[in-house]
Design an enzyme around this catalytic site. Sequence first.
Site, PDB file in Angstrom:
ATOM      1  N   ARG A  55      36.659  75.361  63.254  1.00  0.00           N
ATOM      2  CA  ARG A  55      37.920  75.610  63.820  1.00  0.00           C
ATOM      3  C   ARG A  55      38.693  76.850  63.443  1.00  0.00           C
ATOM      4  O   ARG A  55      39.847  76.874  64.703  1.00  0.00           O
ATOM      5  CB  ARG A  55      38.568  74.192  62.702  1.00  0.00           C
ATOM      6  CG  ARG A  55      38.237  73.010  63.341  1.00  0.00           C
ATOM      7  CD  ARG A  55      38.727  71.764  62.408  1.00  0.00           C
ATOM      8  NE  ARG A  55      40.123  71.269  62.681  1.00  0.00           N
ATOM      9  CZ  ARG A  55      40.741  71.370  61.873  1.00  0.00           C
ATOM     10  NH1 ARG A  55      40.200  70.130  60.236  1.00  0.00           N
ATOM     11  NH2 ARG A  55      41.981  70.325  62.382  1.00  0.00           N
ATOM     12  N   HIS A 105      51.175  70.206  56.272  1.00  0.00           N
ATOM     13  CA  HIS A 105      49.176  69.708  56.249  1.00  0.00           C
ATOM     14  C   HIS A 105      48.881  71.351  55.927  1.00  0.00           C
ATOM     15  O   HIS A 105      47.647  71.311  55.675  1.00  0.00           O
ATOM     16  CB  HIS A 105      48.660  68.666  57.423  1.00  0.00           C
ATOM     17  CG  HIS A 105      49.151  67.630  56.978  1.00  0.00           C
ATOM     18  ND1 HIS A 105      48.864  66.792  58.010  1.00  0.00           N
ATOM     19  CD2 HIS A 105      49.786  67.155  56.174  1.00  0.00           C
ATOM     20  CE1 HIS A 105      49.779  65.480  57.144  1.00  0.00           C
ATOM     21  NE2 HIS A 105      50.153  65.350  56.462  1.00  0.00           N
ATOM     22  N   SER A 173      49.753  59.919  65.628  1.00  0.00           N
ATOM     23  CA  SER A 173      48.917  58.344  65.680  1.00  0.00           C
ATOM     24  C   SER A 173      49.628  57.367  65.011  1.00  0.00           C
ATOM     25  O   SER A 173      50.542  55.973  65.351  1.00  0.00           O
ATOM     26  CB  SER A 173      48.043  58.030  65.862  1.00  0.00           C
ATOM     27  OG  SER A 173      47.742  58.395  63.780  1.00  0.00           O
TER      28      SER A 173
HETATM   29  C1  BJW Z   1      48.685  62.815  73.176  1.00  0.00           C
HETATM   30  C2  BJW Z   1      48.171  63.203  73.664  1.00  0.00           C
HETATM   31  C3  BJW Z   1      48.782  64.425  74.962  1.00  0.00           C
HETATM   32  C4  BJW Z   1      47.015  63.161  72.706  1.00  0.00           C
HETATM   33  N1  BJW Z   1      50.109  63.811  74.887  1.00  0.00           N
HETATM   34  N2  BJW Z   1      49.913  62.228  73.298  1.00  0.00           N
HETATM   35  C5  BJW Z   1      47.564  53.587  52.431  1.00  0.00           C
HETATM   36  C6  BJW Z   1      48.759  53.072  52.697  1.00  0.00           C
HETATM   37  C7  BJW Z   1      49.366  53.863  52.622  1.00  0.00           C
HETATM   38  C8  BJW Z   1      49.038  55.666  52.764  1.00  0.00           C
HETATM   39  C9  BJW Z   1      48.247  55.374  51.847  1.00  0.00           C
HETATM   40  C10 BJW Z   1      46.930  54.733  51.656  1.00  0.00           C
HETATM   41  N3  BJW Z   1      46.314  55.108  51.291  1.00  0.00           N
HETATM   42  C11 BJW Z   1      45.957  56.747  51.337  1.00  0.00           C
HETATM   43  C12 BJW Z   1      47.470  56.593  51.422  1.00  0.00           C
HETATM   44  C13 BJW Z   1      47.431  58.056  51.591  1.00  0.00           C
HETATM   45  C14 BJW Z   1      47.497  58.860  52.506  1.00  0.00           C
HETATM   46  C15 BJW Z   1      47.075  58.017  53.978  1.00  0.00           C
HETATM   47  O1  BJW Z   1      48.330  58.133  54.984  1.00  0.00           O
HETATM   48  N4  BJW Z   1      45.891  57.764  54.404  1.00  0.00           N
HETATM   49  C16 BJW Z   1      46.129  56.699  55.405  1.00  0.00           C
HETATM   50  C17 BJW Z   1      44.919  57.287  55.917  1.00  0.00           C
HETATM   51  C18 BJW Z   1      45.931  54.860  55.097  1.00  0.00           C
HETATM   52  N5  BJW Z   1      47.802  60.449  52.550  1.00  0.00           N
HETATM   53  C19 BJW Z   1      47.924  61.459  51.953  1.00  0.00           C
HETATM   54  O2  BJW Z   1      46.710  61.111  50.838  1.00  0.00           O
HETATM   55  C20 BJW Z   1      48.931  62.502  52.228  1.00  0.00           C
HETATM   56  N6  BJW Z   1      49.037  62.696  51.097  1.00  0.00           N
HETATM   57  C21 BJW Z   1      49.861  61.395  49.795  1.00  0.00           C
HETATM   58  O3  BJW Z   1      50.420  60.797  50.553  1.00  0.00           O
HETATM   59  O4  BJW Z   1      50.764  62.592  49.033  1.00  0.00           O
HETATM   60  C22 BJW Z   1      51.452  61.632  48.335  1.00  0.00           C
HETATM   61  C23 BJW Z   1      52.885  61.691  48.212  1.00  0.00           C
HETATM   62  C24 BJW Z   1      53.179  62.032  49.209  1.00  0.00           C
HETATM   63  C25 BJW Z   1      54.261  62.799  49.709  1.00  0.00           C
HETATM   64  C26 BJW Z   1      55.172  62.674  48.499  1.00  0.00           C
HETATM   65  C27 BJW Z   1      54.164  62.641  46.992  1.00  0.00           C
HETATM   66  C28 BJW Z   1      53.523  62.137  46.519  1.00  0.00           C
HETATM   67  C29 BJW Z   1      47.834  64.058  53.138  1.00  0.00           C
HETATM   68  C30 BJW Z   1      47.699  63.109  53.878  1.00  0.00           C
HETATM   69  C31 BJW Z   1      46.699  64.587  54.040  1.00  0.00           C
HETATM   70  C32 BJW Z   1      46.509  64.391  55.883  1.00  0.00           C
HETATM   71  N7  BJW Z   1      45.555  65.204  56.394  1.00  0.00           N
HETATM   72  C33 BJW Z   1      44.492  65.569  57.400  1.00  0.00           C
HETATM   73  C34 BJW Z   1      43.534  66.607  57.452  1.00  0.00           C
HETATM   74  C35 BJW Z   1      45.230  68.362  57.773  1.00  0.00           C
HETATM   75  C36 BJW Z   1      43.696  69.035  57.659  1.00  0.00           C
HETATM   76  C37 BJW Z   1      42.979  68.925  59.087  1.00  0.00           C
HETATM   77  O5  BJW Z   1      42.983  69.009  59.377  1.00  0.00           O
HETATM   78  O6  BJW Z   1      41.787  69.121  58.876  1.00  0.00           O
HETATM   79  O7  BJW Z   1      45.634  66.335  58.218  1.00  0.00           O
HETATM   80  S1  BJW Z   1      44.019  64.161  57.995  1.00  0.00           S
HETATM   81  C38 BJW Z   1      44.686  64.037  59.418  1.00  0.00           C
HETATM   82  O8  BJW Z   1      45.553  63.234  60.297  1.00  0.00           O
HETATM   83  C39 BJW Z   1      45.788  65.724  59.954  1.00  0.00           C
HETATM   84  C40 BJW Z   1      46.748  65.423  60.837  1.00  0.00           C
HETATM   85  O9  BJW Z   1      47.712  66.354  60.401  1.00  0.00           O
HETATM   86  C41 BJW Z   1      47.280  64.075  60.324  1.00  0.00           C
HETATM   87  C42 BJW Z   1      47.489  63.249  61.205  1.00  0.00           C
HETATM   88  O10 BJW Z   1      47.055  62.769  62.508  1.00  0.00           O
HETATM   89  P1  BJW Z   1      47.207  63.175  64.279  1.00  0.00           P
HETATM   90  O11 BJW Z   1      48.441  64.636  64.194  1.00  0.00           O
HETATM   91  O12 BJW Z   1      49.221  61.808  63.726  1.00  0.00           O
HETATM   92  O13 BJW Z   1      46.639  63.312  64.996  1.00  0.00           O
HETATM   93  P2  BJW Z   1      45.167  61.661  65.123  1.00  0.00           P
HETATM   94  O14 BJW Z   1      44.260  62.240  65.644  1.00  0.00           O
HETATM   95  O15 BJW Z   1      45.477  60.333  63.860  1.00  0.00           O
HETATM   96  O16 BJW Z   1      47.103  61.035  66.817  1.00  0.00           O
HETATM   97  C43 BJW Z   1      47.086  62.284  67.328  1.00  0.00           C
HETATM   98  C44 BJW Z   1      47.854  61.386  68.858  1.00  0.00           C
HETATM   99  O17 BJW Z   1      47.712  61.792  69.541  1.00  0.00           O
HETATM  100  C45 BJW Z   1      47.433  59.841  69.135  1.00  0.00           C
HETATM  101  O18 BJW Z   1      48.876  58.881  69.603  1.00  0.00           O
HETATM  102  C46 BJW Z   1      47.564  60.163  70.790  1.00  0.00           C
HETATM  103  O19 BJW Z   1      47.268  59.095  71.621  1.00  0.00           O
HETATM  104  C47 BJW Z   1      48.133  61.272  70.648  1.00  0.00           C
HETATM  105  N8  BJW Z   1      47.703  61.844  72.158  1.00  0.00           N
HETATM  106  N9  BJW Z   1      47.066  63.651  73.449  1.00  0.00           N
HETATM  107  C48 BJW Z   1      50.172  63.125  74.016  1.00  0.00           C
HETATM  108  N10 BJW Z   1      48.467  64.800  75.623  1.00  0.00           N
END
Ligand code: BJW
Length: 230
Positions: A55, A105, A173
Amino acid sequence: MRVVVLTGAGISAESGVPTFRDADGLWEGHRVEDVATPEAYDAAPMVVHQFYDARRAALDGVEPNPAHVALGRLEAALGDDLFLVTQNIDDLHERGGSTRVLHMHGELRSALCRACGARTEWAGPMGDFPPCPGCGVTELRPDVVWFGEIPYEMDTIVAELQRADLFVSIGTSGAVYPAAGFVQYAARHGARTLELNLVESEGTSFFHESRNGPAGTLVPAWVDEVLAQL
Ligand code: BJW
Protein backbone atom coordinates in the site's frame (compact mmCIF):
# COMPACT_ATOMS: atom_id res chain seq x y z
CA MET A 1 -17.60 29.72 11.84
CA ARG A 2 -15.52 26.79 13.06
CA VAL A 3 -15.67 23.78 10.77
CA VAL A 4 -14.51 20.24 11.59
CA VAL A 5 -14.13 17.90 8.62
CA LEU A 6 -13.72 14.15 9.12
CA THR A 7 -12.67 12.10 6.10
CA GLY A 8 -12.56 8.38 5.42
CA ALA A 9 -11.52 6.02 2.66
CA GLY A 10 -14.29 7.20 0.32
CA ILE A 11 -12.58 10.53 -0.31
CA SER A 12 -9.58 8.73 -1.81
CA ALA A 13 -11.61 6.18 -3.79
CA GLU A 14 -11.68 8.28 -6.97
CA SER A 15 -7.88 8.56 -6.74
CA GLY A 16 -7.72 4.79 -7.04
CA VAL A 17 -7.07 3.97 -3.37
CA PRO A 18 -9.35 1.05 -2.44
CA THR A 19 -11.83 1.53 0.41
CA PHE A 20 -12.17 -1.09 3.13
CA ARG A 21 -15.74 -2.28 3.15
CA ASP A 22 -17.13 -1.71 -0.35
CA ALA A 23 -17.59 -4.64 -2.72
CA ASP A 24 -14.19 -4.03 -4.34
CA GLY A 25 -12.70 -2.93 -1.01
CA LEU A 26 -9.20 -3.49 0.23
CA TRP A 27 -10.25 -6.13 2.66
CA GLU A 28 -12.07 -8.30 0.16
CA GLY A 29 -8.75 -10.09 -0.32
CA HIS A 30 -7.51 -9.72 3.25
CA ARG A 31 -9.36 -10.69 6.41
CA VAL A 32 -9.41 -7.64 8.70
CA GLU A 33 -8.21 -9.67 11.63
CA ASP A 34 -5.27 -10.94 9.56
CA VAL A 35 -3.77 -7.52 9.14
CA ALA A 36 -5.34 -4.85 11.34
CA THR A 37 -4.71 -5.94 14.92
CA PRO A 38 -1.56 -6.00 17.06
CA GLU A 39 -2.22 -9.70 17.67
CA ALA A 40 -2.15 -10.41 13.94
CA TYR A 41 1.12 -8.53 13.66
CA ASP A 42 2.67 -10.53 16.49
CA ALA A 43 1.49 -13.79 14.89
CA ALA A 44 2.67 -13.03 11.34
CA PRO A 45 4.64 -9.78 11.03
CA MET A 46 5.82 -10.58 7.51
CA VAL A 47 2.26 -10.92 6.17
CA VAL A 48 1.30 -7.61 7.72
CA HIS A 49 4.45 -5.88 6.45
CA GLN A 50 3.82 -7.12 2.91
CA PHE A 51 0.28 -5.71 3.05
CA TYR A 52 1.42 -2.26 4.20
CA ASP A 53 4.60 -2.22 2.07
CA ALA A 54 2.42 -2.77 -1.01
CA ARG A 55 0.00 0.00 0.00
CA ARG A 56 2.91 2.38 0.74
CA ALA A 57 4.48 1.66 -2.65
CA ALA A 58 1.12 2.18 -4.38
CA LEU A 59 0.96 5.78 -3.08
CA ASP A 60 3.48 6.77 -5.76
CA GLY A 61 0.93 5.84 -8.43
CA VAL A 62 -2.05 7.85 -7.15
CA GLU A 63 -2.90 11.54 -7.19
CA PRO A 64 -5.23 13.73 -5.13
CA ASN A 65 -8.67 14.17 -6.66
CA PRO A 66 -10.91 17.27 -6.76
CA ALA A 67 -12.25 16.50 -3.27
CA HIS A 68 -8.76 16.69 -1.69
CA VAL A 69 -7.98 19.83 -3.67
CA ALA A 70 -11.24 21.47 -2.61
CA LEU A 71 -10.40 20.89 1.07
CA GLY A 72 -7.02 22.51 0.41
CA ARG A 73 -8.90 25.55 -0.94
CA LEU A 74 -11.14 25.53 2.12
CA GLU A 75 -8.12 25.61 4.43
CA ALA A 76 -6.64 28.51 2.47
CA ALA A 77 -9.88 30.46 3.04
CA LEU A 78 -10.75 29.47 6.62
CA GLY A 79 -7.26 29.12 8.10
CA ASP A 80 -7.41 28.06 11.74
CA ASP A 81 -11.21 27.89 11.61
CA LEU A 82 -10.90 24.60 9.73
CA PHE A 83 -9.89 21.42 11.56
CA LEU A 84 -9.31 18.48 9.20
CA VAL A 85 -9.10 15.05 10.79
CA THR A 86 -8.71 11.99 8.60
CA GLN A 87 -8.94 8.29 9.25
CA ASN A 88 -6.91 7.76 6.09
CA ILE A 89 -3.27 6.78 6.21
CA ASP A 90 -2.52 8.00 2.67
CA ASP A 91 -0.99 11.46 2.06
CA LEU A 92 -3.48 12.72 -0.51
CA HIS A 93 -4.82 15.56 1.65
CA GLU A 94 -1.32 17.00 1.98
CA ARG A 95 -0.68 16.59 -1.73
CA GLY A 96 -4.06 18.22 -2.41
CA GLY A 97 -2.98 21.38 -0.60
CA SER A 98 -3.98 20.83 3.05
CA THR A 99 -1.13 21.77 5.39
CA ARG A 100 -2.67 20.84 8.76
CA VAL A 101 -4.08 17.33 8.75
CA LEU A 102 -4.56 15.17 11.82
CA HIS A 103 -4.12 11.51 10.85
CA MET A 104 -5.99 9.83 13.70
CA HIS A 105 -5.24 6.30 12.38
CA GLY A 106 -1.60 7.02 11.60
CA GLU A 107 0.25 7.31 8.30
CA LEU A 108 1.56 4.87 5.71
CA ARG A 109 4.69 6.94 5.26
CA SER A 110 5.66 6.68 8.91
CA ALA A 111 7.33 3.95 10.96
CA LEU A 112 6.72 3.34 14.67
CA CYS A 113 9.53 1.76 16.70
CA ARG A 114 8.17 -0.79 19.16
CA ALA A 115 11.41 -0.50 21.16
CA CYS A 116 11.81 3.26 21.68
CA GLY A 117 8.43 4.60 20.52
CA ALA A 118 9.95 6.97 17.93
CA ARG A 119 7.85 7.84 14.86
CA THR A 120 10.04 8.23 11.75
CA GLU A 121 9.16 9.32 8.22
CA TRP A 122 9.40 6.19 6.08
CA ALA A 123 9.20 5.84 2.30
CA GLY A 124 10.50 2.33 1.60
CA PRO A 125 9.54 -1.16 2.72
CA MET A 126 9.62 -2.41 6.32
CA GLY A 127 9.32 -6.10 5.52
CA ASP A 128 13.10 -6.47 5.45
CA PHE A 129 13.13 -5.53 9.18
CA PRO A 130 15.38 -2.44 8.99
CA PRO A 131 16.79 -0.90 12.20
CA CYS A 132 15.13 2.10 13.85
CA PRO A 133 17.13 5.22 12.87
CA GLY A 134 16.82 6.36 16.49
CA CYS A 135 17.74 3.35 18.63
CA GLY A 136 18.99 0.78 16.09
CA VAL A 137 16.62 -1.97 17.22
CA THR A 138 14.87 -3.91 14.40
CA GLU A 139 11.36 -3.43 15.81
CA LEU A 140 9.78 -1.07 13.29
CA ARG A 141 6.08 -1.53 12.55
CA PRO A 142 3.69 0.46 10.36
CA ASP A 143 2.68 3.63 12.22
CA VAL A 144 -1.02 2.90 11.93
CA VAL A 145 -3.77 2.41 14.50
CA TRP A 146 -5.11 -1.12 14.62
CA PHE A 147 -8.26 -2.42 16.33
CA GLY A 148 -7.84 -2.27 20.09
CA GLU A 149 -5.33 0.59 19.90
CA ILE A 150 -6.11 4.21 20.79
CA PRO A 151 -6.25 6.64 17.85
CA TYR A 152 -3.83 9.56 17.83
CA GLU A 153 -4.56 12.91 19.49
CA MET A 154 -8.06 12.13 20.77
CA ASP A 155 -7.85 15.04 23.26
CA THR A 156 -7.31 17.52 20.43
CA ILE A 157 -10.10 16.01 18.36
CA VAL A 158 -12.59 16.07 21.24
CA ALA A 159 -11.76 19.72 21.97
CA GLU A 160 -12.30 20.65 18.30
CA LEU A 161 -15.61 18.75 18.15
CA GLN A 162 -16.82 20.60 21.25
CA ARG A 163 -16.34 24.02 19.67
CA ALA A 164 -17.40 23.17 16.11
CA ASP A 165 -20.26 25.09 14.49
CA LEU A 166 -20.35 22.67 11.56
CA PHE A 167 -19.23 19.03 11.45
CA VAL A 168 -18.84 17.48 8.01
CA SER A 169 -18.16 13.79 7.43
CA ILE A 170 -16.87 12.75 4.00
CA GLY A 171 -16.57 9.22 2.61
CA THR A 172 -16.71 7.13 5.74
CA SER A 173 -18.97 4.17 6.49
CA GLY A 174 -19.53 5.03 10.15
CA ALA A 175 -18.57 1.46 11.05
CA VAL A 176 -15.46 2.13 13.13
CA TYR A 177 -15.33 3.91 16.49
CA PRO A 178 -14.43 6.37 17.88
CA ALA A 179 -14.73 8.27 14.54
CA ALA A 180 -18.24 6.89 14.00
CA GLY A 181 -19.35 8.64 17.19
CA PHE A 182 -18.04 12.11 16.29
CA VAL A 183 -21.29 13.18 14.61
CA GLN A 184 -23.39 12.61 17.72
CA TYR A 185 -20.77 14.18 19.96
CA ALA A 186 -20.51 17.30 17.78
CA ALA A 187 -24.30 17.61 17.51
CA ARG A 188 -24.66 17.32 21.31
CA HIS A 189 -22.25 20.25 21.59
CA GLY A 190 -24.29 22.39 19.23
CA ALA A 191 -22.81 21.74 15.78
CA ARG A 192 -24.85 21.39 12.62
CA THR A 193 -23.87 18.11 10.94
CA LEU A 194 -23.54 17.24 7.25
CA GLU A 195 -22.64 13.95 5.60
CA LEU A 196 -21.18 13.71 2.08
CA ASN A 197 -21.01 10.06 1.02
CA LEU A 198 -21.48 7.96 -2.09
CA VAL A 199 -24.48 6.19 -0.56
CA GLU A 200 -26.24 6.18 2.81
CA SER A 201 -23.89 5.05 5.56
CA GLU A 202 -24.41 3.32 8.91
CA GLY A 203 -24.42 6.79 10.46
CA THR A 204 -26.68 8.69 8.06
CA SER A 205 -29.61 8.98 10.49
CA PHE A 206 -27.41 10.88 12.97
CA PHE A 207 -26.78 13.79 10.58
CA HIS A 208 -28.94 16.89 10.12
CA GLU A 209 -28.32 16.61 6.37
CA SER A 210 -26.90 13.93 4.11
CA ARG A 211 -25.96 14.26 0.45
CA ASN A 212 -25.17 11.20 -1.69
CA GLY A 213 -22.76 11.11 -4.61
CA PRO A 214 -19.06 10.86 -5.40
CA ALA A 215 -16.78 12.97 -3.21
CA GLY A 216 -15.02 14.38 -6.28
CA THR A 217 -18.27 16.13 -7.20
CA LEU A 218 -19.95 16.74 -3.81
CA VAL A 219 -16.98 18.17 -1.94
CA PRO A 220 -15.98 20.91 -4.45
CA ALA A 221 -19.65 21.93 -4.68
CA TRP A 222 -19.98 22.12 -0.90
CA VAL A 223 -16.72 24.08 -0.56
CA ASP A 224 -17.96 26.56 -3.18
CA GLU A 225 -21.13 27.01 -1.09
CA VAL A 226 -19.11 27.73 2.05
CA LEU A 227 -16.78 30.14 0.27
CA ALA A 228 -19.73 32.02 -1.23
CA GLN A 229 -21.06 32.65 2.30
CA LEU A 230 -17.81 34.16 3.63
C1 BJW B 1 -17.43 7.11 -1.22
C2 BJW B 1 -16.86 6.96 -2.47
C3 BJW B 1 -16.76 8.12 -3.25
C4 BJW B 1 -16.86 5.01 -1.57
N1 BJW B 1 -17.20 9.27 -2.76
N2 BJW B 1 -17.86 8.27 -0.76
C5 BJW B 1 -18.18 -2.76 19.60
C6 BJW B 1 -18.94 -1.60 19.49
C7 BJW B 1 -18.36 -0.35 19.30
C8 BJW B 1 -16.98 -0.22 19.18
C9 BJW B 1 -16.22 -1.36 19.30
C10 BJW B 1 -16.81 -2.61 19.50
N3 BJW B 1 -15.83 -3.54 19.55
C11 BJW B 1 -14.63 -2.91 19.38
C12 BJW B 1 -14.87 -1.59 19.22
C13 BJW B 1 -13.85 -0.54 18.97
C14 BJW B 1 -13.25 -0.66 17.59
C15 BJW B 1 -14.37 -0.65 16.55
O1 BJW B 1 -14.88 0.41 16.18
N4 BJW B 1 -14.75 -1.79 16.03
C16 BJW B 1 -15.83 -1.85 15.04
C17 BJW B 1 -15.48 -2.86 13.96
C18 BJW B 1 -17.12 -2.12 15.77
N5 BJW B 1 -12.39 0.50 17.42
C19 BJW B 1 -11.13 0.47 17.81
O2 BJW B 1 -10.59 -0.51 18.26
C20 BJW B 1 -10.39 1.79 17.74
N6 BJW B 1 -9.80 2.09 19.00
C21 BJW B 1 -10.55 2.36 20.07
O3 BJW B 1 -11.76 2.34 20.05
O4 BJW B 1 -9.78 2.65 21.18
C22 BJW B 1 -10.47 2.92 22.40
C23 BJW B 1 -10.42 4.40 22.67
C24 BJW B 1 -10.86 5.30 21.74
C25 BJW B 1 -10.84 6.67 22.02
C26 BJW B 1 -10.39 7.13 23.22
C27 BJW B 1 -9.94 6.22 24.17
C28 BJW B 1 -9.97 4.85 23.89
C29 BJW B 1 -9.28 1.73 16.69
C30 BJW B 1 -9.82 1.64 15.31
C31 BJW B 1 -8.67 1.49 14.32
C32 BJW B 1 -9.18 1.32 12.92
N7 BJW B 1 -8.08 1.02 12.09
C33 BJW B 1 -8.31 0.88 10.64
C34 BJW B 1 -7.01 0.39 9.99
C35 BJW B 1 -5.98 1.50 9.95
C36 BJW B 1 -4.78 1.11 9.17
C37 BJW B 1 -5.10 0.74 7.73
O5 BJW B 1 -5.53 1.59 6.93
O6 BJW B 1 -4.87 -0.43 7.39
O7 BJW B 1 -8.68 2.16 10.08
S1 BJW B 1 -9.71 -0.15 10.30
C38 BJW B 1 -10.21 0.76 8.85
O8 BJW B 1 -11.55 1.29 9.07
C39 BJW B 1 -9.27 1.98 8.76
C40 BJW B 1 -10.24 3.08 8.44
O9 BJW B 1 -9.67 4.32 8.81
C41 BJW B 1 -11.46 2.71 9.23
C42 BJW B 1 -12.73 3.36 8.77
O10 BJW B 1 -13.03 2.98 7.46
P1 BJW B 1 -13.68 4.02 6.45
O11 BJW B 1 -12.73 5.12 6.17
O12 BJW B 1 -15.00 4.43 6.95
O13 BJW B 1 -13.79 3.16 5.11
P2 BJW B 1 -14.96 2.15 4.64
O14 BJW B 1 -14.43 1.34 3.54
O15 BJW B 1 -15.55 1.46 5.79
O16 BJW B 1 -16.10 3.14 4.08
C43 BJW B 1 -15.88 3.92 2.91
C44 BJW B 1 -17.11 4.78 2.68
O17 BJW B 1 -16.86 5.63 1.56
C45 BJW B 1 -18.39 3.96 2.35
O18 BJW B 1 -19.48 4.49 3.09
C46 BJW B 1 -18.59 4.21 0.86
O19 BJW B 1 -19.95 4.25 0.47
C47 BJW B 1 -17.97 5.57 0.68
N8 BJW B 1 -17.46 5.81 -0.67
N9 BJW B 1 -16.55 5.60 -2.67
C48 BJW B 1 -17.77 9.28 -1.53
N10 BJW B 1 -16.24 8.06 -4.51
